[in-house]
Design an enzyme around this catalytic site. Structure first.
Site, short mmCIF file in Angstrom:
data_model
loop_
_atom_site.label_atom_id
_atom_site.label_comp_id
_atom_site.label_asym_id
_atom_site.label_seq_id
_atom_site.Cartn_x
_atom_site.Cartn_y
_atom_site.Cartn_z
N GLU A 184 -8.92 2.97 -6.18
CA GLU A 184 -9.03 4.00 -5.13
C GLU A 184 -9.73 5.26 -5.59
O GLU A 184 -10.20 6.06 -4.76
CB GLU A 184 -7.62 4.36 -4.60
CG GLU A 184 -6.82 5.32 -5.45
CD GLU A 184 -6.18 4.72 -6.71
OE1 GLU A 184 -5.36 5.41 -7.34
OE2 GLU A 184 -6.50 3.57 -7.06
N CYS A 227 -1.83 1.15 -11.44
CA CYS A 227 -1.50 1.92 -12.65
C CYS A 227 0.02 1.99 -12.85
O CYS A 227 0.62 0.98 -13.22
CB CYS A 227 -2.14 3.30 -12.59
SG CYS A 227 -2.25 4.12 -14.21
N HIS A 287 -7.67 2.08 -11.42
CA HIS A 287 -7.57 2.82 -10.16
C HIS A 287 -8.73 2.46 -9.24
O HIS A 287 -9.76 3.15 -9.23
CB HIS A 287 -7.57 4.33 -10.41
CG HIS A 287 -6.30 4.86 -10.97
ND1 HIS A 287 -5.24 5.26 -10.17
CD2 HIS A 287 -5.91 5.07 -12.25
CE1 HIS A 287 -4.25 5.70 -10.93
NE2 HIS A 287 -4.62 5.58 -12.19
#
Length: 266
Positions: free
Chosen positions: A208, A109, A206
């Site tokens: 994660e 990001c 993202h």
């Protein structure tokens, strides 16, 4: 002081640095113990050590320590990658140094955007506004020249033509640096993923994030007035109906961070 997470008594298979471009949210601190734990759970492996540098507070690894790391990850952030805050400018300088050293560098990001800026690309506010939720991206058929970390997934039949990823951003890459290759795009964002050689990878989404982290962020954005009630409700409805291809994205990130001359560790 630099926070350290070790997956074993001592690192035996790599040392990595997380360059945090945001402060831990109250929710993530309470639920996970901080973003370092989120990234280690997502990208880490047995025998590794992960060090946390709070780049947003001006904390970066010393030049003499850079050679001791096998890879670096730059996190997302509520800040603009094109801003001229001192810590962002210092982070850009570090990106250039890591690039010159050909150190493996993954940006997520904001990290994706700041790497682009540091290496001569252009970033800015997305004309289409906020992108929050699950977005399907199209992955390039074949990288040229060949890309070992993608080829490793392709050989294992783990590289789909399209994959869903979690998105939370209002800025984007406008133009990649010279010599960079766009690896993925979506109907919302032209550059969802790019690489520079084998050692630099930027991902707009993202990988994660878990579903609960995204829901917490949606509530925070709503409280801050950044998005409307109807926008937030639409995101929550989408999350009830679909999910990101998180396993694929985690494999891709691990493949990138842990590839060496002989094998890819995923």
């Amino acid at each position: 002081m630099v926070a350290v997470v070790e997956a074993a008594a001592r690192p035996t298979s790599g040392r990595y640095a997380l360059l945090m471009a945001a402060h831990d949210s109250e929710y993530v601190l309470k639920r996970y113990g901080g973003y370092l734990q989120v990234f280690v759970a997502a990208f880490g492996g047995a025998g590794e050590a992960w060090d946390l540098y709070r780049a947003v507070d001006g904390e970066l690894p010393a030049p003499e320590d850079l050679g001791g790391y096998d890879g670096f990850v730059i996190s997302g952030s509520p800040h603009d990658a094109y801003a001229d805050d001192l810590w962002i400018l210092r982070l850009c300088l570090l990106v250039r140094e890591l690039h010159a050293m050909r150190k493996r560098l993954l940006g997520v990001c904001f990290g994706h955007q700041v790497i682009c800026r540091a290496l001569g690309g252009r970033v800015g506010r997305a004309p289409g506004g906020w992108d929050v939720g699950i977005r399907e991206v199209a992955i390039a058929d074949a990288a040229r020249p060949p890309c070992r970390f993608l080829d490793a997934l392709r050989e294992r039949h783990q590289l789909p033509p399209r994959a869903k990823i979690t998105e939370v951003h209002q800025d984007e890459v406008w133009e990649v640096p010279d010599g960079a290759e766009v690896l993925a795009s979506s109907d919302k964002t032209g550059v969802e993923m790019f690489r520079v050689g084998e050692h630099v990878l930027g991902i707009q989404g993202h990988p994660e994030y878990t579903k609960d982290i995204l829901l917490s962020l949606v509530d925070r954005l709503l409280t801050a007035g950044s998005i409307t009630v109807s926008f937030a409700e639409a995101v929550k409805r989408q999350l009830e109906a679909t999910a990101p291809d998180r396993e694929f994205w985690l494999k891709l990130c691990k493949s990138f961070l842990k590839v060496d001359e002989d094998h890819v560790c995923i």
